[in-house]
Write an enzyme that holds these catalytic residues in place. Structure first.
Site, PDB file in Angstrom:
ATOM      1  N   ALA A  82       0.631  -1.302  -0.096  1.00 33.31           N
ATOM      2  CA  ALA A  82      -0.005  -0.030  -0.076  1.00 33.31           C
ATOM      3  C   ALA A  82       0.707   1.409  -0.006  1.00 33.31           C
ATOM      4  O   ALA A  82       0.210   2.276  -0.511  1.00 33.31           O
ATOM      5  CB  ALA A  82      -0.750   0.009   1.304  1.00 33.31           C
ATOM      6  N   ALA A  83       2.127   1.265   0.440  1.00 29.71           N
ATOM      7  CA  ALA A  83       2.816   2.675   0.569  1.00 29.71           C
ATOM      8  C   ALA A  83       3.158   3.027  -0.770  1.00 29.71           C
ATOM      9  O   ALA A  83       3.569   2.365  -1.639  1.00 29.71           O
ATOM     10  CB  ALA A  83       4.175   2.211   1.335  1.00 29.71           C
ATOM     11  N   PRO A  84       2.837   4.438  -0.921  1.00 31.32           N
ATOM     12  CA  PRO A  84       2.862   5.561   0.184  1.00 31.32           C
ATOM     13  C   PRO A  84       1.373   5.916   0.445  1.00 31.32           C
ATOM     14  O   PRO A  84       1.103   6.709   1.006  1.00 31.32           O
ATOM     15  CB  PRO A  84       3.539   6.745  -0.584  1.00 31.32           C
ATOM     16  CG  PRO A  84       3.544   6.526  -1.983  1.00 31.32           C
ATOM     17  CD  PRO A  84       3.592   4.729  -2.117  1.00 31.32           C
ATOM     18  N   GLY A  85       0.589   4.942  -0.186  1.00 27.35           N
ATOM     19  CA  GLY A  85      -0.839   5.005   0.487  1.00 27.35           C
ATOM     20  C   GLY A  85      -2.021   5.935  -0.538  1.00 27.35           C
ATOM     21  O   GLY A  85      -3.105   5.964  -0.156  1.00 27.35           O
ATOM     22  N   GLY A  86      -1.367   6.013  -1.749  1.00 24.53           N
ATOM     23  CA  GLY A  86      -2.349   6.834  -2.925  1.00 24.53           C
ATOM     24  C   GLY A  86      -3.827   5.957  -3.084  1.00 24.53           C
ATOM     25  O   GLY A  86      -4.691   6.710  -2.873  1.00 24.53           O
ATOM     26  N   LYS A  87      -3.656   4.796  -3.334  1.00 30.98           N
ATOM     27  CA  LYS A  87      -4.771   3.708  -3.608  1.00 30.98           C
ATOM     28  C   LYS A  87      -5.402   3.780  -2.343  1.00 30.98           C
ATOM     29  O   LYS A  87      -6.845   3.372  -2.442  1.00 30.98           O
ATOM     30  CB  LYS A  87      -4.232   2.476  -4.406  1.00 30.98           C
ATOM     31  CG  LYS A  87      -3.637   2.964  -5.798  1.00 30.98           C
ATOM     32  CD  LYS A  87      -3.215   2.063  -6.388  1.00 30.98           C
ATOM     33  CE  LYS A  87      -2.699   2.150  -7.625  1.00 30.98           C
ATOM     34  NZ  LYS A  87      -0.911   2.548  -7.226  1.00 30.98           N
ATOM     35  N   ASP A 104       2.326  -3.020   3.921  1.00 28.60           N
ATOM     36  CA  ASP A 104       3.478  -2.886   3.329  1.00 28.60           C
ATOM     37  C   ASP A 104       4.546  -3.314   4.027  1.00 28.60           C
ATOM     38  O   ASP A 104       4.573  -3.758   5.202  1.00 28.60           O
ATOM     39  CB  ASP A 104       3.717  -1.586   2.928  1.00 28.60           C
ATOM     40  CG  ASP A 104       4.608  -1.329   1.580  1.00 28.60           C
ATOM     41  OD1 ASP A 104       4.039  -1.195   0.657  1.00 28.60           O
ATOM     42  OD2 ASP A 104       5.924  -1.425   2.022  1.00 28.60           O
ATOM     43  N   ASP A 130       5.116  -8.721   5.525  1.00 29.04           N
ATOM     44  CA  ASP A 130       5.325  -9.335   4.298  1.00 29.04           C
ATOM     45  C   ASP A 130       4.196 -10.107   3.746  1.00 29.04           C
ATOM     46  O   ASP A 130       3.497 -10.864   4.503  1.00 29.04           O
ATOM     47  CB  ASP A 130       6.553 -10.478   4.508  1.00 29.04           C
ATOM     48  CG  ASP A 130       6.958 -10.887   3.214  1.00 29.04           C
ATOM     49  OD1 ASP A 130       6.445 -10.935   2.225  1.00 29.04           O
ATOM     50  OD2 ASP A 130       8.367 -11.110   2.896  1.00 29.04           O
ATOM     51  N   CYS A 202       2.371  -1.144 -12.369  1.00 23.10           N
ATOM     52  CA  CYS A 202       3.019   0.081 -13.078  1.00 23.10           C
ATOM     53  C   CYS A 202       4.109  -0.692 -14.139  1.00 23.10           C
ATOM     54  O   CYS A 202       4.914   0.242 -14.455  1.00 23.10           O
ATOM     55  CB  CYS A 202       3.271   1.082 -12.477  1.00 23.10           C
ATOM     56  SG  CYS A 202       4.757   0.975 -11.305  1.00 23.10           S
TER      57      CYS A 202
END
Ligand SMILES: C[S@@+](CC[C@H](N)C(=O)[O-])C[C@H]1O[C@@H](n2cnc3c(N)ncnc32)[C@H](O)[C@@H]1O
Length: 257
Positions: A82-87, A104, A130, A202
């Site tokens: 998840a980091a840095p947490g945009g989604k 994360d 993990d 990505c």
């Protein structure tokens, strides 16, 4: 420069009007329903309500992951990697009454999840762990939806991070594909029957995307593909398409075993 409008404050169309009033030209995206593309990049402090969390900077391709996740009310949702947490923030903006867990492995990057959630005044359960070993960090029940934004070669975002061309080695791809498949298998066990998992990267390499998905579907009889075709699973966006970053998504439904 793409913006993600926080639905908790304004609709995308209302925010577009606020931008117009501020003299900032922008346009909508045909599929990413919270996205606005600025004609010219600008300092975020020029954006109406940025400090109050009305809007965030996020590529439209990244935003499409949450369109595909389609979070619903009262669901238990895992944002894996998840980091840095945009989604994570986008899920909560879309679905205020969902319970969201963000996990994360990188403790330092997780501090940015807290910062993002604080600016946007959102709450999630943030966990360091993990993804290959969920038993070590999750004692709760299975999830209704999982977004797996997998660690990847980032070959789809070279236009933003040109050093990737210099730093990546050919052999990295196989190592990343192996890690992704381990995480996918572990996450599938955490998903309820009837639940949905969105796998996203990505990246633009087949090994991390369509080939990864074909192999997963072949070894996972209770997985049903809900985006693309069996011989061409998921959706691959190439960099520049509709001015977006390169991205890949697969939507998987868990049917009765
Ligand atoms: C593509 S980035 C996530 C971007 C994030 N979803 C967002 O939208 O802001 C991939 C993340 O995977 C994390 N990661 C790598 N290996 C992991 C593992 N084994 N378990 C959990 N997280 C891992 C990295 O620390 C990195 O933050």
């Amino acid at each position: 420069m793409w913006l993600r409008v926080n639905r908790r404050h304004h609709s995308r169309d209302n925010y577009l009007e606020l931008l117009e009033e501020a003299g900032i030209e922008a346009e909508i995206h045909p599929q990413a329903t919270d996205a606005l593309k600025l004609s010219k990049p600008c300092d975020v402090n020029m954006l109406p309500g940025f400090a109050d969390g009305w809007v965030s900077v996020q590529d439209a391709a990244a935003q499409l992951s949450v369109e595909y996740l389609d979070p619903q009310e009262n669901e238990l949702i895992l944002d894996c990697c998840a980091a840095p947490g945009g989604k994570t923030a986008h899920i909560l903006e879309r679905q205020p009454i969902a319970e969201v867990v963000a996990i994360d492995a990188d403790e330092q990057r997780l501090s940015r999840v807290y910062d993002n959630l604080k600016r946007l005044k959102l709450e999630a359960q943030v966990v360091c762990g993990d993804a290959r070993e969920p038993a070590k960090w999750w004692k709760g029940g299975q999830f209704d939806r999982i977004l797996l934004d997998a660690p990847c070669s980032a070959t789809g975002v070279i236009r933003r991070h040109p050093d990737i061309k210099w730093l990546r080695r050919a052999e990295d791809i196989a190592a990343l594909a192996a890690l992704q498949s381990e995480i996918l298998d572990a996450m599938w066990q955490q998903l309820k029957t009837g639940g949905t998992l969105v796998y996203a990267t990505c990246s633009v390499t087949q090994q991390e995307n369509a080939e990864q998905m074909k192999a997963f579907l072949a070894r996972t009889p209770d997985a049903e593909l809900r985006l693309g075709e069996t011989d061409k699973p998921g959706r691959q966006i190439m960099p520049g398409e509709l001015d977006m970053d390169g991205f890949y998504y697969a939507v998987l439904y868990k049917k009765q075993a």
